[in-house]
Design a protein around this motif. Structure first.
Motif, PDB file in Angstrom:
ATOM      1  N   GLY A 188      33.107  39.107  48.054  1.00 51.75           N
ATOM      2  CA  GLY A 188      33.475  39.491  46.702  1.00 51.75           C
ATOM      3  C   GLY A 188      34.480  38.504  46.132  1.00 51.75           C
ATOM      4  O   GLY A 188      35.259  37.900  46.856  1.00 51.75           O
ATOM      5  N   GLN A 189      34.463  38.295  44.823  1.00 52.72           N
ATOM      6  CA  GLN A 189      35.421  37.387  44.204  1.00 52.72           C
ATOM      7  C   GLN A 189      36.802  38.032  44.247  1.00 52.72           C
ATOM      8  O   GLN A 189      36.927  39.250  44.120  1.00 52.72           O
ATOM      9  CB  GLN A 189      35.016  37.107  42.765  1.00 52.72           C
ATOM     10  CG  GLN A 189      33.720  36.339  42.648  1.00 52.72           C
ATOM     11  CD  GLN A 189      33.380  36.044  41.201  1.00 52.72           C
ATOM     12  OE1 GLN A 189      34.027  36.556  40.294  1.00 52.72           O
ATOM     13  NE2 GLN A 189      32.377  35.211  41.002  1.00 52.72           N
ATOM     14  N   PRO A 190      37.835  37.197  44.430  1.00 51.13           N
ATOM     15  CA  PRO A 190      39.181  37.785  44.456  1.00 51.13           C
ATOM     16  C   PRO A 190      39.519  38.364  43.088  1.00 51.13           C
ATOM     17  O   PRO A 190      39.052  37.886  42.053  1.00 51.13           O
ATOM     18  CB  PRO A 190      40.087  36.602  44.788  1.00 51.13           C
ATOM     19  CG  PRO A 190      39.292  35.388  44.456  1.00 51.13           C
ATOM     20  CD  PRO A 190      37.850  35.762  44.617  1.00 51.13           C
ATOM     21  N   ALA A 191      40.296  39.417  43.129  1.00 52.91           N
ATOM     22  CA  ALA A 191      40.654  40.084  41.878  1.00 52.91           C
ATOM     23  C   ALA A 191      41.483  39.138  41.015  1.00 52.91           C
ATOM     24  O   ALA A 191      42.354  38.419  41.502  1.00 52.91           O
ATOM     25  CB  ALA A 191      41.442  41.347  42.187  1.00 52.91           C
TER      26      ALA A 191
END
Length: 184
Positions: free
Chosen positions: A169-172
């Motif tokens: 997942g892409q970092p927040a």
């Protein structure tokens, strides 16, 4: 106490016109043209059942005034139909019977009549098909289908617990700066 049913088969009283009767019945039953067309399909349709004699007569007279000839039937009257039994056939050979091959002798069914009606069927020549034993497979075995020849040498298995390369997942993203906002 006798119970009656009112049935309609599409018959009209003498001198009545079809379109007028259909309009009268549509008004009487508060039905659309499609339902009225079903009444005039020629099939016997039970309009009302489980009526006493007075109610059945009231329905009959109302429908006849509308132009439809109905049938009032006593539903509790026993319908007895006389059946004339045919005499047993003479004992002469029948040329229509096809003989079985000698390799497969077939048993013939012996019928003991239980009453006068079934006595007419005592001389019927019918094969005794019998009943299969419990657990017998009644369907023929299907031919065995060979396994398909598949080349799976290009595939391999990963060791237990390994990462199969799922997408990370892409970092927040950082939260927006709201320090300059005030609630009034």
């Amino acid at each position: 106490m006798a119970r009656y049913e009112i049935a309609f088969s599409g018959e009209l009283v003498p001198g009545a016109q079809l379109d007028v009767v259909q309009a009268n019945l549509a008004k009487l039953f508060q039905a659309d043209a499609q339902r009225i067309a079903l009444l005039f399909s020629g099939r016997r349709v039970v309009i009302k059942n489980n009526l006493d004699e007075a109610a059945a007569e009231k329905y009959r007279s109302t429908l006849e005034r509308a132009g439809a000839r109905v049938e009032v039937v006593d539903t509790e009257a026993e319908l007895v139909e006389e059946i004339e039994l045919a005499p047993p056939p003479a004992a002469e050979p029948d040329s229509r019977v096809i003989s079985q091959p000698a390799s497969q002798p077939q048993r013939r069914l012996q019928v003991a009549p239980r009453d006068e009606y079934m006595a007419a069927f005592a001389d019927v020549d019918a094969p005794d098909f019998g009943v299969a034993a419990l657990g017998t497979d009644l369907q023929e075995l299907a031919p065995e289908v060979p396994e398909p020849a598949l080349d799976l040498s290009q595939f391999s298995l990963a060791p237990v617990g390994s990462d199969m390369g799922q997408a990370k997942g892409q970092p927040a993203s950082p939260a927006p700066d709201t320090s300059h906002l005030k609630l009034v």
